[in-house]
Design a protein around this motif. Structure first.
Motif, PDB file in Angstrom:
ATOM      1  N   GLN A 188      -7.153   1.391   3.101  1.00 46.10           N
ATOM      2  CA  GLN A 188      -6.825  -0.032   3.065  1.00 46.10           C
ATOM      3  C   GLN A 188      -5.650  -0.346   3.987  1.00 46.10           C
ATOM      4  OE1 GLN A 188      -6.358  -0.846  -1.126  1.00 46.10           O
ATOM      5  NE2 GLN A 188      -8.554  -0.860  -1.479  1.00 46.10           N
ATOM      6  N   HIS A 233      -6.251   4.049  -0.732  1.00 47.49           N
ATOM      7  CA  HIS A 233      -5.200   3.124  -0.305  1.00 47.49           C
ATOM      8  C   HIS A 233      -4.746   3.389   1.128  1.00 47.49           C
ATOM      9  CE1 HIS A 233      -4.803   0.682  -3.859  1.00 47.49           C
ATOM     10  NE2 HIS A 233      -5.122   1.769  -4.543  1.00 47.49           N
ATOM     11  N   HIS A 260       2.570   1.604  -3.338  1.00 51.75           N
ATOM     12  CA  HIS A 260       1.584   1.940  -4.360  1.00 51.75           C
ATOM     13  C   HIS A 260       1.156   3.402  -4.240  1.00 51.75           C
ATOM     14  CE1 HIS A 260      -1.426   1.337  -7.402  1.00 51.75           C
ATOM     15  NE2 HIS A 260      -2.359   1.813  -6.585  1.00 51.75           N
ATOM     16  N   GLN A 303       0.832  -1.209   0.000  1.00 51.01           N
ATOM     17  CA  GLN A 303       0.000   0.000   0.000  1.00 51.01           C
ATOM     18  C   GLN A 303       0.867   1.260   0.000  1.00 51.01           C
ATOM     19  OE1 GLN A 303      -3.052  -0.160  -0.668  1.00 51.01           O
ATOM     20  NE2 GLN A 303      -3.782  -2.143   0.048  1.00 51.01           N
TER      21      GLN A 303
END
Length: 171
Positions: free
Chosen positions: A158, A155, A65, A62
């Motif tokens: 998440q 994200h 990203h 995460q």
């Protein structure tokens, strides 16, 4: 996690008033991402950063990203195509074994660079046509800037959910 009083979210602090509303909102979203990730993920171990509880993507993924997708999205916002280095970095986002320090170093550098890039785009016409990816999907500069904010926050959420599961597993 922490019982100390916290500041209101960045968008409610009255900051960055020198920047137009949409780019300001993007800058505030990036600031919130940094704060939330530090709060929820910094206390985790390197092993936990790379764990995939319940089959979820790791926090390591995460953070990579977030950092790298911001770079890619801003490249499109600037009207450019992705470089070979950016494409290679994309392919490596799921690599296991990263240290939390290296991940946070990459994230913080990406957020700092992104803030400068967003500021440089802040006075541009947000309706300028842009395209995304090999298929050159149509969007606008404003659409890309807004997507930087919402994709980053997706994200972050998440990563926080994964962190909460990891904290629960400690018990």
């Amino acid at each position: 996690m922490n019982a100390t009083p916290s500041l209101p979210e960045p968008w409610l602090r009255g900051t960055l008033t020198d920047v137009n509303a949409v780019p300001r909102a993007v800058l505030h979203a990036l600031e919130l991402a940094r704060e939330d990730l530090a709060k929820w993920c910094a206390p985790l171990t390197d092993t936990e950063f790379n764990a995939q509880p319940l089959g979820l993507p790791s926090i390591a993924f995460q953070l990579r990203h977030i950092a790298r997708s911001i770079d890619r999205l801003l490249t499109y916002a600037e009207g450019n195509a992705l470089s070979a280095e950016q494409l290679d970095a994309l392919r490596q986002e799921s690599q296991p074994g990263a240290s939390s320090k290296a991940l946070f170093d990459e994230l913080l550098l990406a957020l700092e660079r992104a803030a400068h890039r967003v500021r440089s785009l802040a006075k541009s016409d947000l309706e300028q046509i842009r395209s995304v990816g090999k298929k050159a999907l149509p969007t606008t500069l404003g659409g890309l800037l807004v997507h930087v904010a919402d994709h980053t926050q997706r994200h972050v959420g998440q990563a926080i959910t994964t962190a909460k599961i990891l904290f629960a597993e400690r018990r």
